[in-house]
Design a protein around this motif. Structure first.
Motif, PDB file in Angstrom:
ATOM      1  N   ARG A   1       1.357   5.344  -0.622  1.00 19.44           N
ATOM      2  CA  ARG A   1       0.543   6.555  -0.615  1.00 19.44           C
ATOM      3  C   ARG A   1       0.461   7.153  -2.015  1.00 19.44           C
ATOM      4  N   GLY A   2      -0.692   7.723  -2.345  1.00 19.68           N
ATOM      5  CA  GLY A   2      -0.941   8.223  -3.697  1.00 19.68           C
ATOM      6  C   GLY A   2      -0.020   9.341  -4.108  1.00 19.68           C
ATOM      7  N   GLU A   3       0.490  10.088  -3.128  1.00 20.15           N
ATOM      8  CA  GLU A   3       1.383  11.205  -3.452  1.00 20.15           C
ATOM      9  C   GLU A   3       2.691  10.719  -4.083  1.00 20.15           C
ATOM     10  N   TYR A   4       3.057   9.479  -3.809  1.00 19.70           N
ATOM     11  CA  TYR A   4       4.319   8.950  -4.340  1.00 19.70           C
ATOM     12  C   TYR A   4       4.147   8.411  -5.757  1.00 19.70           C
ATOM     13  N   ALA A   5       3.395   9.102  -6.601  1.00 22.09           N
ATOM     14  CA  ALA A   5       3.079   8.591  -7.933  1.00 22.09           C
ATOM     15  C   ALA A   5       4.348   8.266  -8.727  1.00 22.09           C
TER      16      ALA A   5
ATOM     17  N   LEU B   1      -7.340  -1.088   1.229  1.00 20.16           N
ATOM     18  CA  LEU B   1      -6.959  -2.083   0.222  1.00 20.16           C
ATOM     19  C   LEU B   1      -8.181  -2.804  -0.330  1.00 20.16           C
TER      20      LEU B   1
ATOM     21  N   TYR C   1       0.854  -1.196   0.000  1.00 25.89           N
ATOM     22  CA  TYR C   1       0.000   0.000   0.000  1.00 25.89           C
ATOM     23  C   TYR C   1       0.884   1.238   0.000  1.00 25.89           C
TER      24      TYR C   1
ATOM     25  N   LEU D   1       1.066  -3.829  -6.238  1.00 26.85           N
ATOM     26  CA  LEU D   1       1.209  -2.468  -5.735  1.00 26.85           C
ATOM     27  C   LEU D   1      -0.152  -1.779  -5.762  1.00 26.85           C
ATOM     28  N   HIS D   2      -0.517  -1.200  -4.655  1.00 26.36           N
ATOM     29  CA  HIS D   2      -1.812  -0.530  -4.540  1.00 26.36           C
ATOM     30  C   HIS D   2      -1.579   0.938  -4.239  1.00 26.36           C
ATOM     31  N   LYS D   3      -2.180   1.787  -5.058  1.00 29.62           N
ATOM     32  CA  LYS D   3      -1.962   3.219  -4.888  1.00 29.62           C
ATOM     33  C   LYS D   3      -3.043   3.827  -4.005  1.00 29.62           C
ATOM     34  N   GLY D   4      -2.656   4.442  -2.928  1.00 26.63           N
ATOM     35  CA  GLY D   4      -3.608   5.149  -2.067  1.00 26.63           C
ATOM     36  C   GLY D   4      -3.997   6.468  -2.699  1.00 26.63           C
ATOM     37  N   ALA D   5      -4.725   7.298  -1.929  1.00 23.62           N
ATOM     38  CA  ALA D   5      -5.162   8.554  -2.524  1.00 23.62           C
ATOM     39  C   ALA D   5      -5.177   9.690  -1.504  1.00 23.62           C
TER      40      ALA D   5
END
Lengths: 225, 448
Positions: B139-143, B196, B137, B177-181
């Motif tokens: 964090r979405g900021e780490y695109a 998740l 998991y 890999l799961h992208k948060g937001a």
């Protein structure tokens, strides 16, 4: 001057019957997107778990997530609209309203606060003539104050539209960034060099990145208390 | 513990050789990782050598006394042994790469500079607990870093290190890999699982604990990125090596993230048990403009800040920091110089918690808002002395009264900042006035 606007609601609720922003004919996935959706669905035991990926895809496609875009994601996964809407409104990176072409997320969380994050935020607000949370009239820039972006060593910093990080900000650097963005040039990915790498390897260890920077503290004149 | 002459539990740290992020050019590339860092050989050893069984791997991690690097510091080997015997349900690992604790920026270094170490650690953990899949998991900021990791993960898949029948054995494991937001709370383990599963990130009640009923109601273990990255090193060098590195109660190499008013901020790898003063004066090359230190926050925003005059002899391990009245947390240190206004610091911290509370439990949802409003009132010069006690009372009403530890994490910095830097707060409050009009702050105004 107040740094925080605690009166402002965190999530703006939609009006009772919002007007549809995206025409029906555009509310479909392309074959390529469909393929990606199937791939993501297959990664989870419950395909509904792919909702976060779908919302990301919809946001990339439409720029933000009006109710009809959320409904499209929900229908694709055969789940309730309310549940998808609940997910979309829980996470701050999903845009529930239309934003500028570039969203400038300035971190002001405590490390950045100490190194002048508010200076940068206020400078941007002044320069663009808007308050945080607002978009310029030409639709180019939205300025936001965000929580920790996990880059405390190169504070103050910001993120551009959920994408690249811009480190070690100064007012000059903000000026350059805005000019570049106006020319349609997104900042590159920057690899921040570990201090121990500098000492032991003479610089950044990656040979496949163009732009590197070091962790540094801003010049004292730039920092605020 | 008496420490003199710069001697630290970290031993000869000036000559320390890094293991998590060894100085190898382009280490993130699979071929470099294989050729120069013994990459995936630890996994091969575990899978092919009959001396290694799932139990013995877990026991080696227990011997190492590795404690989770995500903040809570729970012994990792013990956590692994909580997994029940395999049944017909799938078994999962959730790798916590949400890293959103303010002041923490260490896991990203592993993801960028040594991602395969993390993948190898995941697979070793997967073998030890006989798992089917790992969900990372992020964090979405780490695109940008997610894209980087996706590319590296694909290479590991292509090489047969991840997926079905790894290295020709009957061990199979997937990594997703799961992208948060963008939600701080999703770093909390049960909230991370909810997220998740594609839901709002509301933490769950425990029990049932994740090992019994975690992701999709299957047995699940949640570990931090840095914790998992230690696993291959423990297999290679032995648990004893790890246990003898750094502080005894909290051993091993650790990534210190140093930020704030120092000349050379950044992420540094050293053993645990470093003197805080060494980290500031030598590693980070001192405070900017040689100012004094007002406060040190040793492990991310949620841990109580230490007074600058109380850091002599305190070392970065759970034991010493607990004695000093704080915690190791994530090892993300923030240094504040003598000119820092602690009220304004606390105002920003309470704002953070107000913004990030998920809103599930009333004491937290309302309490974090009240904390912010009261601190803001004090910061703007509108506060009264009794607001300080009100803050402490509010902390009592929040701590331990919610589903997850978020409310505690919000209350600790408030309680301790007010207690330890009370003079800053009192200076900003209006003077106390007795109902009769007597000025209580005047000298000798006691029990008139």
């Amino acid at each position: 001057m107040s740094h925080f606007d605690i009166e402002r609601p965190i999530v703006k609720l939609p009006e009772q019957q919002p007007e549809q922003q995206i025409p029906d004919e555009e509310l479909v996935w392309t074959d390529e997107e469909q393929e990606r959706i199937e791939e993501r669905k297959s990664k989870y035991p419950d395909p509904k778990s792919a909702i976060m990926d779908l919302l990301w895809m919809a946001q990339e496609k439409y720029g933000y997530l009006p109710p009809e875009a959320i409904r499209l994601c929900a229908n694709t996964l055969d789940m309730d609209y309310a549940r998808a809407y609940g997910v979309a409104t829980f996470y701050t990176q999903y845009y529930k309203e239309e934003k500028g072409k570039f969203v400038l997320d300035v971190c002001t969380c405590f490390s950045c606060q100490m190194m002048g994050g508010y200076d940068i935020l206020h400078y941007l607000e002044e320069k663009l003539g808007i308050h945080k949370g607002e978009t310029t009239d030409d639709g180019m820039f939205t300025v936001e104050e965000v929580e920790c972006l996990g880059c405390c060593g190169s504070a103050p910093m910001m993120q551009v539209t959920n994408g690249p990080y811009v480190h070690n900000l100064t007012k000059d650097k903000v000026d350059t960034l805005l000019d570049d963005l106006k020319d349609g040039k997104m900042p590159p990915f920057v690899s921040v060099t570990l201090p121990q790498d500098e000492d032991e390897m003479g610089g950044n260890r990656r040979s496949d990145v163009e732009a590197t920077e070091t962790y540094q503290t801003p010049p004292r004149s730039e920092a605020v208390k | 513990m008496e420490l003199t002459n710069g001697a630290t539990k970290a031993g000869d740290w000036r000559n320390y050789e890094r293991v998590l992020l060894p100085p190898i050019r382009d280490l993130h590339k699979l071929e470099v990782y294989e050729n120069e860092a013994n990459g995936y050989n630890r996994l091969r050893d575990v899978l092919e050598n009959d001396d290694w069984t799932p139990e013995s791997v877990t026991n080696e991690v227990k011997t190492s006394n590795l404690r989770g690097r995500g903040g809570a510091g729970f012994p990792t080997g013990l956590k692994w042994s909580f997994m029940p015997e395999p049944d017909d349900r799938p078994r999962y690992l959730a790798c916590n790469a949400d890293e959103s604790e303010p002041g923490t920026f260490k896991d990203r270094q592993i993801m960028e500079y040594n991602p395969h170490l993390m993948f190898e650690g995941i697979l070793i953990a997967g073998y030890a607990m006989q798992l089917d899949a790992c969900y990372v998991y992020i964090r979405g900021e780490y695109a940008d870093w997610i894209r980087h990791m996706e590319a590296q993960l694909q290479k590991a898949y292509d090489k047969g290190y991840v997926g079905d029948n790894i290295m020709g054995t009957d061990f199979s494991m997937d990594i997703v890999l799961h992208k948060g937001a963008g939600a701080y709370i999703c770093g909390e383990e049960t909230s991370l699982m909810e997220s998740l599963e594609g839901k709002r990130g509301y933490p769950r009640y425990k029990p049932p604990f994740p090992a019994q009923k975690g992701l999709w109601a299957s047995p699940t273990t949640i570990n931090n990125v840095e914790t998992l990255a230690h696993a291959p090193l423990i297999i290679e060098n032995g648990g004893e090596w790890f246990a003898n590195t750094g502080a005894e109660a909290h051993p091993g190499p650790i990534l210190y993230g140093i930020s704030g008013h120092v000349n050379r901020p950044g992420v540094y790898e050293y053993p645990t048990g470093m003197l805080i003063t060494d980290l500031i004066d030598e590693v980070a090359q001192g405070v900017i403009d040689d100012k004094g230190i007002k406060a040190v926050v040793p492990g991310g925003c949620s841990v109580p800040p230490l007074r600058g005059d109380g850091i002599d002899g305190v070392t970065m391990d759970s034991e010493s920091l607990q004695e000093a009245g704080s915690m190791l947390g994530t090892g993300g240190m923030l240094i504040l110089d003598e000119d820092t206004d602690m009220v304004s610091y606390l105002r920003r911290v309470t704002h953070f918690y107000q913004h990030e509370s998920c809103g599930q439990c009333t004491p937290c949802r309302e309490g974090t808002g009240w904390l912010e409003r009261i601190v803001t009132r004090i910061d703007e010069g509108e506060g009264n002395m009794r607001d300080l006690d009100l803050l402490l009372d509010l902390c009592d009403q929040m701590e331990g009264r919610t589903i997850c530890a978020f409310a505690d994490a919000a209350a600790w910095p408030v309680r301790n900042t007010v207690k330890r830097f009370r003079e800053d707060f009192e200076a900003k409050c209006k003077p106390s006035v007795h109902p009769t009009g007597a000025d209580l702050s005047a000298a000798g105004a006691t029990a008139a």
